[in-house]
Design an enzyme around this catalytic site. Structure first.
Site, PDB file in Angstrom:
ATOM      1  CG  HIS A 269      -2.090  -0.880   1.157  1.00  0.00           C
ATOM      2  ND1 HIS A 269      -2.034  -2.198   1.534  1.00  0.00           N
ATOM      3  CD2 HIS A 269      -3.367  -0.673   0.719  1.00  0.00           C
ATOM      4  CE1 HIS A 269      -3.227  -2.761   1.340  1.00  0.00           C
ATOM      5  NE2 HIS A 269      -4.045  -1.856   0.849  1.00  0.00           N
TER       6      HIS A 269
ATOM      7  CE  LYS B 291      -3.855  -0.563   4.822  1.00  0.00           C
ATOM      8  NZ  LYS B 291      -5.093   0.045   5.369  1.00  0.00           N
TER       9      LYS B 291
HETATM   10  N1  LIG Z   1     -12.634  -1.064   3.378  1.00  0.00           N
HETATM   11  C1  LIG Z   1     -12.117  -0.533   2.274  1.00  0.00           C
HETATM   12  O1  LIG Z   1     -12.487  -0.900   1.128  1.00  0.00           O
HETATM   13  C2  LIG Z   1     -11.090   0.532   2.419  1.00  0.00           C
HETATM   14  C3  LIG Z   1     -10.700   0.912   3.661  1.00  0.00           C
HETATM   15  N2  LIG Z   1      -9.835   1.950   3.826  1.00  0.00           N
HETATM   16  C4  LIG Z   1      -9.596   2.365   5.204  1.00  0.00           C
HETATM   17  O2  LIG Z   1     -10.283   3.596   5.402  1.00  0.00           O
HETATM   18  C5  LIG Z   1      -9.601   4.369   6.374  1.00  0.00           C
HETATM   19  C6  LIG Z   1      -9.331   5.764   5.826  1.00  0.00           C
HETATM   20  O3  LIG Z   1      -8.440   5.690   4.740  1.00  0.00           O
HETATM   21  P1  LIG Z   1      -8.018   7.015   3.949  1.00  0.00           P
HETATM   22  O4  LIG Z   1      -9.212   7.714   3.410  1.00  0.00           O
HETATM   23  O5  LIG Z   1      -6.933   6.604   3.029  1.00  0.00           O
HETATM   24  O6  LIG Z   1      -7.396   7.870   5.151  1.00  0.00           O
HETATM   25  P2  LIG Z   1      -7.156   9.441   5.250  1.00  0.00           P
HETATM   26  O7  LIG Z   1      -6.075   9.623   6.273  1.00  0.00           O
HETATM   27  O8  LIG Z   1      -6.987  10.046   3.905  1.00  0.00           O
HETATM   28  O9  LIG Z   1      -8.537  10.003   5.853  1.00  0.00           O
HETATM   29  C7  LIG Z   1      -8.919   9.763   7.189  1.00  0.00           C
HETATM   30  C8  LIG Z   1     -10.144  10.607   7.504  1.00  0.00           C
HETATM   31  O10 LIG Z   1     -10.533  10.351   8.858  1.00  0.00           O
HETATM   32  C9  LIG Z   1     -10.580  11.576   9.572  1.00  0.00           C
HETATM   33  N3  LIG Z   1     -10.169  11.374  10.959  1.00  0.00           N
HETATM   34  C10 LIG Z   1      -8.981  10.888  11.405  1.00  0.00           C
HETATM   35  N4  LIG Z   1      -8.968  10.864  12.758  1.00  0.00           N
HETATM   36  C11 LIG Z   1     -10.171  11.348  13.154  1.00  0.00           C
HETATM   37  C12 LIG Z   1     -10.768  11.567  14.436  1.00  0.00           C
HETATM   38  N5  LIG Z   1     -10.110  11.257  15.568  1.00  0.00           N
HETATM   39  N6  LIG Z   1     -12.028  12.058  14.474  1.00  0.00           N
HETATM   40  C13 LIG Z   1     -12.699  12.352  13.328  1.00  0.00           C
HETATM   41  N7  LIG Z   1     -12.187  12.175  12.096  1.00  0.00           N
HETATM   42  C14 LIG Z   1     -10.938  11.669  12.009  1.00  0.00           C
HETATM   43  C15 LIG Z   1      -9.602  12.484   8.847  1.00  0.00           C
HETATM   44  O11 LIG Z   1      -9.898  13.824   9.161  1.00  0.00           O
HETATM   45  P3  LIG Z   1      -8.749  14.978   9.182  1.00  0.00           P
HETATM   46  O12 LIG Z   1      -8.721  15.527   7.795  1.00  0.00           O
HETATM   47  O13 LIG Z   1      -9.246  15.944  10.201  1.00  0.00           O
HETATM   48  O14 LIG Z   1      -7.464  14.297   9.579  1.00  0.00           O
HETATM   49  C16 LIG Z   1      -9.892  12.111   7.400  1.00  0.00           C
HETATM   50  O15 LIG Z   1     -11.068  12.752   6.955  1.00  0.00           O
HETATM   51  C17 LIG Z   1      -8.352   3.569   6.746  1.00  0.00           C
HETATM   52  O16 LIG Z   1      -8.635   2.806   7.903  1.00  0.00           O
HETATM   53  C18 LIG Z   1      -8.156   2.647   5.549  1.00  0.00           C
HETATM   54  O17 LIG Z   1      -7.465   1.479   5.864  1.00  0.00           O
HETATM   55  C19 LIG Z   1      -9.312   2.624   2.774  1.00  0.00           C
HETATM   56  C20 LIG Z   1      -9.627   2.254   1.501  1.00  0.00           C
HETATM   57  C21 LIG Z   1     -10.562   1.185   1.216  1.00  0.00           C
HETATM   58  O1  LIG Z   2      -5.737   2.120   3.515  1.00  0.00           O
HETATM   59  C1  LIG Z   2      -5.998   1.801   2.319  1.00  0.00           C
HETATM   60  O2  LIG Z   2      -5.683   2.528   1.377  1.00  0.00           O
HETATM   61  C2  LIG Z   2      -6.728   0.547   2.080  1.00  0.00           C
HETATM   62  N1  LIG Z   2      -7.162  -0.110   3.107  1.00  0.00           N
HETATM   63  C3  LIG Z   2      -7.940  -1.293   3.095  1.00  0.00           C
HETATM   64  C4  LIG Z   2      -7.211  -2.405   3.831  1.00  0.00           C
HETATM   65  O3  LIG Z   2      -6.635  -2.141   4.900  1.00  0.00           O
HETATM   66  O4  LIG Z   2      -7.247  -3.541   3.382  1.00  0.00           O
HETATM   67  C5  LIG Z   2      -8.436  -1.668   1.724  1.00  0.00           C
HETATM   68  C6  LIG Z   2      -7.545  -1.300   0.579  1.00  0.00           C
HETATM   69  O5  LIG Z   2      -6.539  -2.256   0.442  1.00  0.00           O
HETATM   70  C7  LIG Z   2      -6.994   0.116   0.687  1.00  0.00           C
END
Ligand SMILES: NC(=O)C1=CN([C@@H]2O[C@H](COP(=O)(O)OP(=O)(O)OC[C@H]3O[C@@H](n4cnc5c(N)ncnc54)[C@H](OP(=O)(O)O)[C@@H]3O)[C@@H](O)[C@H]2O)C=CC1
Ligand SMILES: O=C(O)C1=N[C@H](C(=O)O)C[C@H](O)C1
Length: 235
Positions: A144, A148
């Protein structure tokens, strides 16, 4: 799971949706793709500390961090709203909190919202059921982007759990490099031969579209813990 609006759900009134983590990589993709799902009406995109002031909603779609979840779960509970979350890196108590919320409202947590990974998960389970008793080793290698935070990824752990159901003892390796959206390799190694199942994500849109599709279904589902497999492949 598709960008085809025909796959959107027909509803009597719009489903009010709150996007949690809207400023993030996934949040931005969700906001951009929301118009593909006309049944969903965006009502709130609360930032840190803004949840209590957010408008009422029917379903929350969350991609944030584990520490951001408790206030969101509390708000869903108070309001009787559904939750679709893709946040990974959850510990046992966070998973338990989701289970407990599911006693009152519909909840879906998925480590990966892509159709490809859902199919790969089934293939892993099937392969492991045959190969593990034959003595093959299962290893999962995931890559990744450098931002991440959790490792192994949620997807790697989900795929590993599917292999482990057949008795495999899975080993994990994680690499963080550049802007890799997500790559998962599940390798089964025997003597003189190897199978590799590989999923490569080249766009976050696949996760965002999958989560919004799930939101249209979960918002009108009964309370309980739903899974992406149960929505995609109903028995
Ligand atoms: N299940 C799936 O298919 C996928 C899962 N993911 C998961 O999604 C999650 C987010 O990924 P990603 O978008 O890349 O991460 P980012 O770091 O880009 O975004 C995280 C978001 O969460 C907010 N945030 C962080 N801490 C807090 C808090 N304490 N209270 C409120 N809001 C908070 C951030 O706000 P701020 O701007 O204020 O920091 C931001 O808007 C990860 O856990 C990732 O592994 C990602 C892709 C696909
Ligand atoms: O953090 C990411 O970017 C992603 N998180 C998910 C995971 O932890 O598996 C899904 C995807 O791989 C992207």
């Amino acid at each position: 799971m598709s960008s085809n609006p025909a796959n959107d759900l027909q509803v009597d009134r719009p489903i009010r949706v709150l996007i949690h983590g809207a400023s993030g990589r996934m949040g931005q993709a969700l906001l951009r793709l929301l118009p593909e799902f006309p049944s969903l009406q965006l009502v709130a995109t609360p930032g840190r500390g803004e949840l209590s002031a957010a408008a009422d909603f029917d379903v929350a779609v969350d991609f944030s961090l584990p520490e951001a979840l408790p206030p969101l779960l509390q708000r869903c509970r108070e309001q009787g709203a559904a939750l679709v979350t893709g946040t990974t890196g959850l510990d046992a108590s966070a998973r338990q909190a989701l289970e407990s919320l599911a006693a009152q409202v519909p909840v879906l947590w998925a480590s990966n919202f892509s159709l490809g990974v859902a199919v790969m998960d089934r293939l892993v389970e099937e392969a492991s059921a045959v190969l593990t008793p034959a003595g093959w080793q299962c290893d999962i290698i995931e890559q990744h982007h450098i931002h991440k935070k959790d490792a192994p990824s949620g997807t790697a752990l989900t795929l590993g759990a599917s292999a482990e159901r057949a008795g495999a003892e899975v080993r994990y390796a994680a690499l963080r490099a550049g802007d890799i959206v997500g790559e998962h390799t599940v390798q089964f190694a025997g003597v003189g031969e190897r199978i590799e199942l590989i999923h490569r994500a080249s766009s976050r849109d696949i996760f965002a579209r999958g989560a919004l599709w799930c939101a249209t279904r979960v918002a009108v589902a009964p309370a309980g813990m739903h899974t992406i497999r149960s929505l995609l492949f109903p028995a």
